[in-house]
Design an enzyme around this catalytic site. Structure first.
Site, short mmCIF file in Angstrom:
data_model
loop_
_atom_site.label_atom_id
_atom_site.label_comp_id
_atom_site.label_asym_id
_atom_site.label_seq_id
_atom_site.Cartn_x
_atom_site.Cartn_y
_atom_site.Cartn_z
N ASP A 40 0.91 -1.15 0.00
CA ASP A 40 0.00 0.00 0.00
C ASP A 40 0.95 1.19 0.00
O ASP A 40 1.57 1.50 1.02
CB ASP A 40 -0.89 0.02 1.25
CG ASP A 40 -1.89 1.15 1.19
OD1 ASP A 40 -1.47 2.29 0.86
OD2 ASP A 40 -3.08 0.94 1.44
N HIS A 41 1.12 1.82 -1.16
CA HIS A 41 2.23 2.78 -1.25
C HIS A 41 2.05 3.97 -0.32
O HIS A 41 3.01 4.66 -0.01
CB HIS A 41 2.46 3.22 -2.71
CG HIS A 41 1.51 4.25 -3.22
ND1 HIS A 41 0.26 3.94 -3.68
CD2 HIS A 41 1.63 5.59 -3.35
CE1 HIS A 41 -0.35 5.06 -4.07
NE2 HIS A 41 0.47 6.07 -3.88
N HIS A 75 -5.79 2.84 0.99
CA HIS A 75 -5.02 3.98 1.48
C HIS A 75 -5.72 4.72 2.63
O HIS A 75 -5.11 5.04 3.65
CB HIS A 75 -4.77 4.99 0.36
CG HIS A 75 -4.18 4.38 -0.89
ND1 HIS A 75 -3.26 3.38 -0.85
CD2 HIS A 75 -4.40 4.64 -2.20
CE1 HIS A 75 -2.91 3.04 -2.09
NE2 HIS A 75 -3.60 3.80 -2.93
#
Ligand code: BG6
Length: 486
Positions: free
Chosen positions: A175-176, A238
Protein backbone atom coordinates in the site's frame (compact mmCIF):
# COMPACT_ATOMS: atom_id res chain seq x y z
CA UNK A 1 22.37 -1.86 3.94
CA UNK A 2 21.98 -4.64 1.44
CA UNK A 3 25.21 -5.26 -0.43
CA UNK A 4 24.90 -8.65 -2.05
CA UNK A 5 23.66 -9.05 -5.62
CA UNK A 6 19.95 -8.54 -5.83
CA UNK A 7 17.48 -9.41 -8.57
CA UNK A 8 14.35 -7.32 -8.80
CA UNK A 9 11.88 -8.85 -11.24
CA UNK A 10 8.71 -6.97 -12.10
CA UNK A 11 5.73 -8.80 -13.55
CA UNK A 12 3.79 -6.15 -15.41
CA UNK A 13 7.13 -4.82 -16.57
CA UNK A 14 5.74 -2.76 -19.42
CA UNK A 15 2.86 -1.33 -17.39
CA UNK A 16 2.16 2.12 -16.14
CA UNK A 17 3.23 1.55 -12.58
CA UNK A 18 6.60 0.22 -13.68
CA UNK A 19 7.26 3.18 -15.92
CA UNK A 20 5.99 5.94 -13.67
CA UNK A 21 6.85 4.69 -10.23
CA UNK A 22 8.99 1.57 -9.95
CA UNK A 23 11.75 2.37 -12.44
CA UNK A 24 12.15 5.99 -11.27
CA UNK A 25 12.22 4.70 -7.67
CA UNK A 26 14.86 2.09 -8.44
CA UNK A 27 16.86 4.70 -10.33
CA UNK A 28 16.90 6.98 -7.27
CA UNK A 29 17.78 4.15 -4.90
CA UNK A 30 20.73 3.12 -7.05
CA UNK A 31 21.85 6.68 -7.65
CA UNK A 32 21.82 7.48 -3.95
CA UNK A 33 23.56 4.18 -3.25
CA UNK A 34 20.84 3.13 -0.88
CA UNK A 35 20.70 -0.30 -2.43
CA UNK A 36 23.34 -2.53 -3.87
CA UNK A 37 24.85 -1.42 -7.14
CA UNK A 38 24.77 -5.08 -8.06
CA UNK A 39 21.12 -5.08 -8.84
CA UNK A 40 19.65 -6.78 -11.82
CA UNK A 41 16.25 -5.44 -12.82
CA UNK A 42 14.21 -7.82 -14.89
CA UNK A 43 11.09 -6.47 -16.52
CA UNK A 44 8.73 -9.27 -17.35
CA UNK A 45 6.07 -8.55 -19.92
CA UNK A 46 3.99 -10.10 -22.64
CA UNK A 47 4.77 -7.53 -25.30
CA UNK A 48 7.31 -7.94 -27.97
CA UNK A 49 9.65 -5.08 -27.16
CA UNK A 50 12.85 -3.92 -28.70
CA UNK A 51 15.05 -3.59 -25.62
CA UNK A 52 16.92 -0.52 -26.83
CA UNK A 53 13.75 1.32 -27.70
CA UNK A 54 12.14 0.24 -24.46
CA UNK A 55 15.04 1.62 -22.46
CA UNK A 56 14.69 4.91 -24.31
CA UNK A 57 11.05 4.96 -23.39
CA UNK A 58 11.94 4.29 -19.76
CA UNK A 59 14.46 7.12 -19.80
CA UNK A 60 11.68 9.56 -20.71
CA UNK A 61 9.66 8.34 -17.74
CA UNK A 62 12.60 8.63 -15.40
CA UNK A 63 13.21 12.18 -16.64
CA UNK A 64 9.57 13.02 -16.02
CA UNK A 65 9.00 11.25 -12.71
CA UNK A 66 12.30 10.91 -10.88
CA UNK A 67 13.15 13.42 -8.19
CA UNK A 68 16.68 13.55 -9.57
CA UNK A 69 17.98 15.30 -12.59
CA UNK A 70 19.00 12.49 -14.88
CA UNK A 71 22.64 12.64 -15.93
CA UNK A 72 23.67 10.68 -18.99
CA UNK A 73 26.30 8.60 -17.18
CA UNK A 74 23.98 7.69 -14.35
CA UNK A 75 21.31 6.62 -16.74
CA UNK A 76 23.63 4.53 -18.85
CA UNK A 77 25.00 2.74 -15.82
CA UNK A 78 21.46 2.14 -14.58
CA UNK A 79 20.07 1.06 -17.95
CA UNK A 80 22.74 -1.64 -18.11
CA UNK A 81 21.11 -3.29 -15.14
CA UNK A 82 17.77 -3.63 -16.90
CA UNK A 83 16.78 -6.77 -18.75
CA UNK A 84 13.57 -7.46 -20.53
CA UNK A 85 12.11 -10.92 -20.33
CA UNK A 86 9.34 -11.49 -22.82
CA UNK A 87 6.87 -13.78 -21.32
CA UNK A 88 4.39 -15.69 -23.26
CA UNK A 89 1.72 -16.97 -20.94
CA UNK A 90 0.81 -19.52 -23.59
CA UNK A 91 4.23 -21.02 -23.25
CA UNK A 92 4.88 -20.54 -19.58
CA UNK A 93 7.50 -23.23 -19.34
CA UNK A 94 9.79 -21.37 -21.67
CA UNK A 95 8.98 -18.06 -19.99
CA UNK A 96 9.82 -19.20 -16.46
CA UNK A 97 12.89 -21.07 -17.63
CA UNK A 98 14.14 -17.95 -19.42
CA UNK A 99 13.56 -15.97 -16.26
CA UNK A 100 15.35 -18.61 -14.19
CA UNK A 101 18.32 -18.33 -16.49
CA UNK A 102 18.50 -14.55 -16.11
CA UNK A 103 18.32 -14.87 -12.32
CA UNK A 104 20.71 -17.81 -12.12
CA UNK A 105 23.53 -16.08 -10.28
CA UNK A 106 21.42 -14.03 -7.97
CA UNK A 107 19.93 -15.67 -4.91
CA UNK A 108 18.40 -12.64 -3.25
CA UNK A 109 15.30 -12.06 -5.30
CA UNK A 110 12.32 -9.82 -5.12
CA UNK A 111 9.39 -10.45 -7.41
CA UNK A 112 7.11 -7.45 -7.74
CA UNK A 113 3.67 -8.34 -9.05
CA UNK A 114 2.23 -5.27 -10.73
CA UNK A 115 -0.44 -7.14 -12.63
CA UNK A 116 -4.20 -7.64 -12.35
CA UNK A 117 -5.13 -9.50 -9.14
CA UNK A 118 -6.47 -12.41 -11.20
CA UNK A 119 -2.86 -13.27 -12.12
CA UNK A 120 -1.25 -13.19 -8.67
CA UNK A 121 -1.94 -16.77 -7.74
CA UNK A 122 -0.88 -18.37 -10.98
CA UNK A 123 2.35 -16.39 -11.10
CA UNK A 124 3.27 -17.35 -7.54
CA UNK A 125 2.39 -20.97 -8.24
CA UNK A 126 4.68 -21.00 -11.24
CA UNK A 127 7.51 -19.22 -9.47
CA UNK A 128 7.47 -22.10 -7.05
CA UNK A 129 6.98 -24.77 -9.71
CA UNK A 130 9.97 -23.57 -11.71
CA UNK A 131 12.06 -23.29 -8.58
CA UNK A 132 12.50 -19.51 -8.62
CA UNK A 133 11.44 -19.06 -5.00
CA UNK A 134 11.75 -21.13 -1.83
CA UNK A 135 15.40 -21.77 -2.52
CA UNK A 136 18.07 -22.88 -0.08
CA UNK A 137 20.24 -19.82 -0.46
CA UNK A 138 19.53 -16.09 -0.30
CA UNK A 139 16.08 -14.63 0.24
CA UNK A 140 13.12 -14.62 -2.08
CA UNK A 141 10.25 -12.23 -1.42
CA UNK A 142 7.09 -11.33 -3.24
CA UNK A 143 5.69 -7.83 -3.34
CA UNK A 144 2.05 -7.68 -4.35
CA UNK A 145 0.64 -4.44 -5.67
CA UNK A 146 -2.93 -3.50 -4.88
CA UNK A 147 -5.73 -4.32 -5.42
CA UNK A 148 -5.37 -7.47 -3.38
CA UNK A 149 -8.47 -9.17 -4.78
CA UNK A 150 -11.70 -7.61 -6.04
CA UNK A 151 -13.89 -8.26 -3.02
CA UNK A 152 -13.89 -9.83 0.43
CA UNK A 153 -14.47 -13.27 -1.04
CA UNK A 154 -11.93 -13.09 -3.85
CA UNK A 155 -9.30 -11.56 -1.58
CA UNK A 156 -9.88 -14.33 0.94
CA UNK A 157 -9.49 -17.00 -1.70
CA UNK A 158 -6.40 -15.35 -3.08
CA UNK A 159 -4.85 -15.12 0.34
CA UNK A 160 -5.61 -18.73 1.19
CA UNK A 161 -4.16 -19.86 -2.12
CA UNK A 162 -0.91 -17.92 -1.94
CA UNK A 163 -0.17 -18.61 1.70
CA UNK A 164 -0.36 -22.30 0.86
CA UNK A 165 2.45 -21.76 -1.63
CA UNK A 166 4.72 -19.42 0.31
CA UNK A 167 4.86 -18.42 3.96
CA UNK A 168 3.37 -15.13 5.11
CA UNK A 169 6.76 -13.68 6.04
CA UNK A 170 7.77 -13.64 2.38
CA UNK A 171 4.65 -11.78 1.25
CA UNK A 172 4.74 -7.99 1.12
CA UNK A 173 1.30 -6.55 0.31
CA UNK A 174 1.94 -3.09 -0.99
CA UNK A 175 0.00 0.00 0.00
CA UNK A 176 2.23 2.78 -1.25
CA UNK A 177 0.64 5.33 1.10
CA UNK A 178 2.46 3.59 3.93
CA UNK A 179 5.71 4.60 2.23
CA UNK A 180 4.84 8.30 2.34
CA UNK A 181 7.03 10.32 4.63
CA UNK A 182 4.27 12.04 6.60
CA UNK A 183 2.26 8.88 6.98
CA UNK A 184 5.29 7.31 8.56
CA UNK A 185 5.46 10.39 10.73
CA UNK A 186 1.99 9.86 12.21
CA UNK A 187 3.22 7.52 14.92
CA UNK A 188 6.11 9.84 15.81
CA UNK A 189 3.80 12.82 16.14
CA UNK A 190 1.23 10.90 18.14
CA UNK A 191 3.48 8.99 20.45
CA UNK A 192 6.39 11.42 20.61
CA UNK A 193 4.46 14.37 22.05
CA UNK A 194 3.07 14.59 25.53
CA UNK A 195 0.81 17.44 24.42
CA UNK A 196 -1.15 15.28 21.99
CA UNK A 197 -1.40 11.78 23.33
CA UNK A 198 -3.37 12.60 26.52
CA UNK A 199 -5.92 14.45 24.40
CA UNK A 200 -6.17 11.80 21.72
CA UNK A 201 -9.63 10.45 22.54
CA UNK A 202 -13.33 11.20 22.64
CA UNK A 203 -12.98 13.50 25.64
CA UNK A 204 -11.03 16.10 23.70
CA UNK A 205 -11.38 15.38 20.01
CA UNK A 206 -14.48 16.57 18.24
CA UNK A 207 -13.93 14.87 14.90
CA UNK A 208 -11.20 13.69 12.56
CA UNK A 209 -11.17 14.32 8.84
CA UNK A 210 -9.21 12.49 6.18
CA UNK A 211 -9.28 14.38 2.92
CA UNK A 212 -7.51 13.01 -0.11
CA UNK A 213 -8.44 14.67 -3.35
CA UNK A 214 -7.02 14.46 -6.83
CA UNK A 215 -7.27 16.61 -9.92
CA UNK A 216 -6.44 13.82 -12.34
CA UNK A 217 -9.18 11.74 -13.87
CA UNK A 218 -8.83 8.07 -14.69
CA UNK A 219 -6.12 8.81 -17.26
CA UNK A 220 -5.47 5.72 -19.35
CA UNK A 221 -6.79 3.36 -16.69
CA UNK A 222 -10.46 3.57 -17.65
CA UNK A 223 -10.86 -0.19 -17.99
CA UNK A 224 -9.44 -0.87 -14.55
CA UNK A 225 -11.18 2.02 -12.87
CA UNK A 226 -14.62 1.38 -14.28
CA UNK A 227 -14.73 -2.02 -12.64
CA UNK A 228 -13.17 -0.69 -9.43
CA UNK A 229 -14.41 2.75 -8.40
CA UNK A 230 -13.24 5.00 -5.61
CA UNK A 231 -14.22 2.74 -2.71
CA UNK A 232 -11.96 -0.08 -3.84
CA UNK A 233 -9.34 2.17 -5.40
CA UNK A 234 -8.74 4.55 -2.48
CA UNK A 235 -10.96 3.96 0.53
CA UNK A 236 -10.53 0.25 1.15
CA UNK A 237 -6.76 0.60 1.21
CA UNK A 238 -5.02 3.98 1.48
CA UNK A 239 -7.68 5.82 3.47
CA UNK A 240 -8.36 3.00 5.92
CA UNK A 241 -4.65 2.57 6.48
CA UNK A 242 -4.35 6.26 7.38
CA UNK A 243 -7.37 5.94 9.63
CA UNK A 244 -5.87 2.93 11.38
CA UNK A 245 -2.62 4.78 12.10
CA UNK A 246 -4.38 7.86 13.39
CA UNK A 247 -6.78 5.91 15.61
CA UNK A 248 -4.70 2.97 16.89
CA UNK A 249 -3.54 2.38 20.43
CA UNK A 250 0.18 2.73 21.17
CA UNK A 251 1.98 -0.43 20.08
CA UNK A 252 4.09 -2.23 22.69
CA UNK A 253 7.15 -1.68 20.51
CA UNK A 254 7.93 -0.84 16.91
CA UNK A 255 8.10 -4.42 15.68
CA UNK A 256 5.99 -4.95 12.56
CA UNK A 257 3.61 -7.37 14.27
CA UNK A 258 3.09 -5.03 17.22
CA UNK A 259 2.10 -2.18 14.93
CA UNK A 260 -0.10 -4.37 12.79
CA UNK A 261 -1.80 -5.85 15.87
CA UNK A 262 -2.93 -2.39 16.89
CA UNK A 263 -3.97 -1.35 13.39
CA UNK A 264 -6.13 -4.39 12.96
CA UNK A 265 -8.01 -3.66 16.16
CA UNK A 266 -9.08 -0.31 14.75
CA UNK A 267 -10.14 -1.88 11.47
CA UNK A 268 -12.17 -4.44 13.39
CA UNK A 269 -13.94 -1.62 15.20
CA UNK A 270 -15.19 0.11 12.06
CA UNK A 271 -18.96 0.22 12.15
CA UNK A 272 -20.27 -1.49 9.04
CA UNK A 273 -22.91 0.18 6.92
CA UNK A 274 -26.36 -1.06 6.05
CA UNK A 275 -28.71 0.44 3.49
CA UNK A 276 -30.21 2.87 5.95
CA UNK A 277 -27.00 4.14 7.52
CA UNK A 278 -25.36 4.35 4.08
CA UNK A 279 -28.20 6.45 2.77
CA UNK A 280 -27.71 8.86 5.65
CA UNK A 281 -23.94 8.91 5.95
CA UNK A 282 -22.47 8.37 2.51
CA UNK A 283 -22.39 10.78 -0.41
CA UNK A 284 -21.50 9.22 -3.74
CA UNK A 285 -20.31 11.09 -6.78
CA UNK A 286 -19.18 10.85 -10.38
CA UNK A 287 -17.65 13.73 -12.29
CA UNK A 288 -19.16 15.42 -15.26
CA UNK A 289 -17.34 17.73 -17.65
CA UNK A 290 -15.54 20.67 -16.17
CA UNK A 291 -12.47 22.85 -16.19
CA UNK A 292 -9.20 21.99 -14.49
CA UNK A 293 -6.24 24.33 -14.67
CA UNK A 294 -8.00 26.30 -17.39
CA UNK A 295 -8.47 23.23 -19.56
CA UNK A 296 -11.80 21.68 -20.37
CA UNK A 297 -11.88 18.01 -19.42
CA UNK A 298 -14.36 15.30 -20.36
CA UNK A 299 -16.93 13.71 -18.08
CA UNK A 300 -16.10 10.34 -16.54
CA UNK A 301 -18.57 8.60 -18.84
CA UNK A 302 -16.70 10.06 -21.81
CA UNK A 303 -13.33 8.67 -20.75
CA UNK A 304 -11.74 5.92 -22.79
CA UNK A 305 -12.75 2.38 -21.88
CA UNK A 306 -15.47 3.63 -19.55
CA UNK A 307 -19.03 2.59 -20.22
CA UNK A 308 -21.21 5.49 -21.36
CA UNK A 309 -23.85 4.58 -18.76
CA UNK A 310 -21.34 3.83 -16.06
CA UNK A 311 -22.48 4.21 -12.46
CA UNK A 312 -18.99 3.82 -11.06
CA UNK A 313 -18.25 6.23 -8.22
CA UNK A 314 -15.32 8.59 -8.66
CA UNK A 315 -15.99 10.41 -5.40
CA UNK A 316 -17.10 9.48 -1.95
CA UNK A 317 -17.65 11.39 1.27
CA UNK A 318 -18.68 9.53 4.35
CA UNK A 319 -19.01 9.58 8.08
CA UNK A 320 -17.33 6.60 9.70
CA UNK A 321 -17.75 5.44 13.29
CA UNK A 322 -14.99 3.62 15.10
CA UNK A 323 -16.79 1.64 17.77
CA UNK A 324 -14.24 1.33 20.49
CA UNK A 325 -13.55 2.84 23.87
CA UNK A 326 -11.24 5.61 22.71
CA UNK A 327 -13.34 6.86 19.84
CA UNK A 328 -16.92 6.44 21.02
CA UNK A 329 -18.98 9.21 19.47
CA UNK A 330 -16.14 10.78 17.45
CA UNK A 331 -16.99 10.88 13.75
CA UNK A 332 -14.27 10.25 11.18
CA UNK A 333 -15.22 12.15 8.05
CA UNK A 334 -13.59 11.01 4.86
CA UNK A 335 -13.61 12.66 1.48
CA UNK A 336 -11.79 11.38 -1.56
CA UNK A 337 -12.24 11.53 -5.29
CA UNK A 338 -10.92 12.28 -8.73
CA UNK A 339 -11.19 15.45 -10.79
CA UNK A 340 -11.62 17.70 -7.79
CA UNK A 341 -10.30 21.23 -7.36
CA UNK A 342 -6.87 20.31 -5.99
CA UNK A 343 -4.45 17.51 -5.27
CA UNK A 344 -4.07 17.22 -1.55
CA UNK A 345 -3.97 14.64 1.21
CA UNK A 346 -4.43 15.77 4.78
CA UNK A 347 -5.55 14.45 8.11
CA UNK A 348 -7.23 17.03 10.29
CA UNK A 349 -7.79 16.49 13.98
CA UNK A 350 -10.34 18.94 15.33
CA UNK A 351 -10.29 19.37 19.09
CA UNK A 352 -13.33 20.25 21.17
CA UNK A 353 -13.87 23.89 22.02
CA UNK A 354 -13.44 25.27 25.49
CA UNK A 355 -16.37 26.95 27.21
CA UNK A 356 -16.28 30.75 26.75
CA UNK A 357 -14.15 32.86 29.05
CA UNK A 358 -16.12 36.01 29.69
CA UNK A 359 -13.40 38.61 29.23
CA UNK A 360 -12.92 37.67 25.59
CA UNK A 361 -16.14 38.74 24.00
CA UNK A 362 -15.72 36.64 20.91
CA UNK A 363 -14.37 33.39 22.32
CA UNK A 364 -17.51 31.54 21.40
CA UNK A 365 -16.91 32.50 17.82
CA UNK A 366 -13.31 31.41 18.05
CA UNK A 367 -12.00 28.64 15.90
CA UNK A 368 -11.29 25.17 17.28
CA UNK A 369 -7.78 23.90 17.74
CA UNK A 370 -6.76 21.92 14.72
CA UNK A 371 -3.84 19.65 14.20
CA UNK A 372 -3.32 19.10 10.50
CA UNK A 373 -0.96 16.43 9.22
CA UNK A 374 -0.05 17.55 5.73
CA UNK A 375 0.76 14.49 3.70
CA UNK A 376 0.96 15.94 0.19
CA UNK A 377 1.84 17.87 -1.85
CA UNK A 378 3.38 19.94 0.94
CA UNK A 379 4.52 17.84 3.85
CA UNK A 380 4.36 19.06 7.40
CA UNK A 381 2.27 19.79 10.42
CA UNK A 382 -0.01 22.69 10.98
CA UNK A 383 -1.43 23.60 14.35
CA UNK A 384 -4.15 26.15 14.88
CA UNK A 385 -4.38 27.80 18.27
CA UNK A 386 -6.27 30.81 19.61
CA UNK A 387 -4.38 33.88 20.75
CA UNK A 388 -5.09 37.51 21.44
CA UNK A 389 -5.33 39.95 18.56
CA UNK A 390 -2.67 42.65 18.82
CA UNK A 391 -3.88 45.68 20.81
CA UNK A 392 -7.48 44.56 21.30
CA UNK A 393 -9.29 42.18 23.61
CA UNK A 394 -10.39 39.79 20.98
CA UNK A 395 -9.00 36.43 20.17
CA UNK A 396 -8.12 35.09 16.79
CA UNK A 397 -6.82 31.84 15.44
CA UNK A 398 -3.10 31.80 14.74
CA UNK A 399 -1.10 29.11 13.06
CA UNK A 400 2.03 27.23 13.88
CA UNK A 401 2.94 25.86 10.49
CA UNK A 402 5.83 23.45 10.12
CA UNK A 403 6.92 22.57 6.63
CA UNK A 404 8.76 19.27 6.72
CA UNK A 405 9.55 19.28 3.03
CA UNK A 406 11.08 22.80 3.16
CA UNK A 407 13.95 21.79 5.42
CA UNK A 408 17.46 22.23 4.11
CA UNK A 409 18.35 18.68 5.16
CA UNK A 410 15.25 17.28 3.54
CA UNK A 411 15.71 14.50 1.08
CA UNK A 412 12.63 12.45 1.43
CA UNK A 413 12.32 9.42 -0.75
CA UNK A 414 9.27 8.85 -2.89
CA UNK A 415 6.76 6.42 -1.43
CA UNK A 416 7.76 3.65 -3.83
CA UNK A 417 11.44 4.07 -3.00
CA UNK A 418 10.64 3.57 0.64
CA UNK A 419 8.41 0.59 -0.08
CA UNK A 420 11.12 -1.14 -2.13
CA UNK A 421 13.79 -0.34 0.43
CA UNK A 422 11.78 -1.71 3.33
CA UNK A 423 11.02 -4.93 1.45
CA UNK A 424 14.75 -5.35 0.86
CA UNK A 425 15.34 -4.67 4.56
CA UNK A 426 12.65 -7.21 5.42
CA UNK A 427 10.69 -4.62 7.39
CA UNK A 428 7.10 -5.65 6.96
CA UNK A 429 5.67 -2.95 9.20
CA UNK A 430 4.80 -0.77 6.22
CA UNK A 431 3.06 -3.59 4.38
CA UNK A 432 -0.40 -4.83 5.16
CA UNK A 433 -1.15 -8.06 6.90
CA UNK A 434 -4.00 -10.23 5.73
CA UNK A 435 -6.25 -9.63 8.73
CA UNK A 436 -6.04 -5.87 8.13
CA UNK A 437 -7.09 -6.36 4.56
CA UNK A 438 -9.83 -8.74 5.53
CA UNK A 439 -11.38 -6.13 7.81
CA UNK A 440 -10.99 -3.45 5.14
CA UNK A 441 -12.70 -5.66 2.58
CA UNK A 442 -15.54 -6.36 5.02
CA UNK A 443 -16.02 -2.64 5.39
CA UNK A 444 -15.93 -2.19 1.62
CA UNK A 445 -18.49 -4.95 1.23
CA UNK A 446 -20.90 -3.28 3.62
CA UNK A 447 -20.70 -0.17 1.46
CA UNK A 448 -21.03 -1.83 -1.90
CA UNK A 449 -23.93 -3.98 -0.71
CA UNK A 450 -25.73 -0.94 0.57
CA UNK A 451 -25.42 0.63 -2.90
CA UNK A 452 -27.01 -2.36 -4.60
CA UNK A 453 -30.21 -1.66 -6.47
CA UNK A 454 -29.84 2.10 -6.09
CA UNK A 455 -29.62 4.09 -9.29
CA UNK A 456 -27.39 7.10 -8.56
CA UNK A 457 -28.05 10.37 -10.23
CA UNK A 458 -24.70 10.62 -12.05
CA UNK A 459 -22.84 12.72 -13.03
CA UNK A 460 -23.38 14.92 -10.00
CA UNK A 461 -20.30 17.12 -9.76
CA UNK A 462 -18.34 19.14 -12.25
CA UNK A 463 -14.69 18.31 -12.80
CA UNK A 464 -12.61 20.91 -10.95
CA UNK A 465 -15.21 21.48 -8.22
CA UNK A 466 -15.28 20.46 -4.57
CA UNK A 467 -17.51 17.48 -5.31
CA UNK A 468 -21.27 17.08 -4.89
CA UNK A 469 -22.95 19.73 -2.70
CA UNK A 470 -24.34 16.95 -0.50
CA UNK A 471 -20.80 16.35 0.76
CA UNK A 472 -20.80 19.76 2.42
CA UNK A 473 -24.27 19.10 3.80
CA UNK A 474 -23.09 15.86 5.40
CA UNK A 475 -21.04 17.95 7.84
CA UNK A 476 -23.29 20.99 8.04
CA UNK A 477 -25.98 18.71 9.35
CA UNK A 478 -23.68 17.93 12.29
CA UNK A 479 -22.75 21.61 12.75
CA UNK A 480 -19.30 21.09 11.25
CA UNK A 481 -17.37 22.00 8.12
CA UNK A 482 -14.71 20.34 5.98
CA UNK A 483 -11.30 21.78 6.74
CA UNK A 484 -10.28 21.84 3.12
CA UNK A 485 -9.91 25.48 2.41
CA UNK A 486 -6.53 26.31 3.85
C1 BG6 B 1 -3.47 4.58 -6.47
C2 BG6 B 1 -4.81 4.62 -7.15
O1 BG6 B 1 -3.39 3.51 -5.58
O2 BG6 B 1 -3.28 5.80 -5.78
C3 BG6 B 1 -4.90 5.81 -8.09
O3 BG6 B 1 -5.01 3.42 -7.88
C4 BG6 B 1 -4.56 7.08 -7.35
O4 BG6 B 1 -6.17 5.89 -8.68
C5 BG6 B 1 -3.25 6.94 -6.59
O5 BG6 B 1 -4.45 8.12 -8.31
C6 BG6 B 1 -3.00 8.15 -5.72
O6 BG6 B 1 -1.69 8.06 -5.22
P1 BG6 B 1 -0.85 9.37 -4.87
O7 BG6 B 1 0.41 8.84 -4.30
O8 BG6 B 1 -0.68 10.14 -6.13
O9 BG6 B 1 -1.69 10.14 -3.89
Amino acid sequence: YHNTPLAFAIFGGTGDLTKRKLIPALFSLVKEKRISDEISIVLVGRRNKDVIEFKEELLEFVKAYSRHKVKKDDWEAFAEKINYCRFDFEDEERGYNDLAKILENCHDRIFYLAVAPGLFEIIIKNLKKYNLIERDTGFQRIMIEKPFGFSLESAGKLNAAITKIIPEKKIFRVDHYLGKEMIQNILSIRFGNSIFEPLWNHHYIDNIQIISTETIGVENRGGYYDSTGVVKDMLQNHILQMLALIAMEPPVDLEPESIRNEKVKVLKSLRLFDKESAQKNIVRGQYGRGIIGGVEVPAYREEERVSENSNTDTFIALKINVDNFRWAGVPFYVKTGKRLDKKTTRIIVQFKKLPGINFYKNLNNGKPNLLVIKIQPEEGVFFQINAKSPGIDLIEPVKADYCHSCRADYNSPEAYEQIILEAIRNNSSIFTRWDELECSWKFEKSISESFEGIEPNFPNYAAGSKGPVEAAELLERDGRIWWDTF
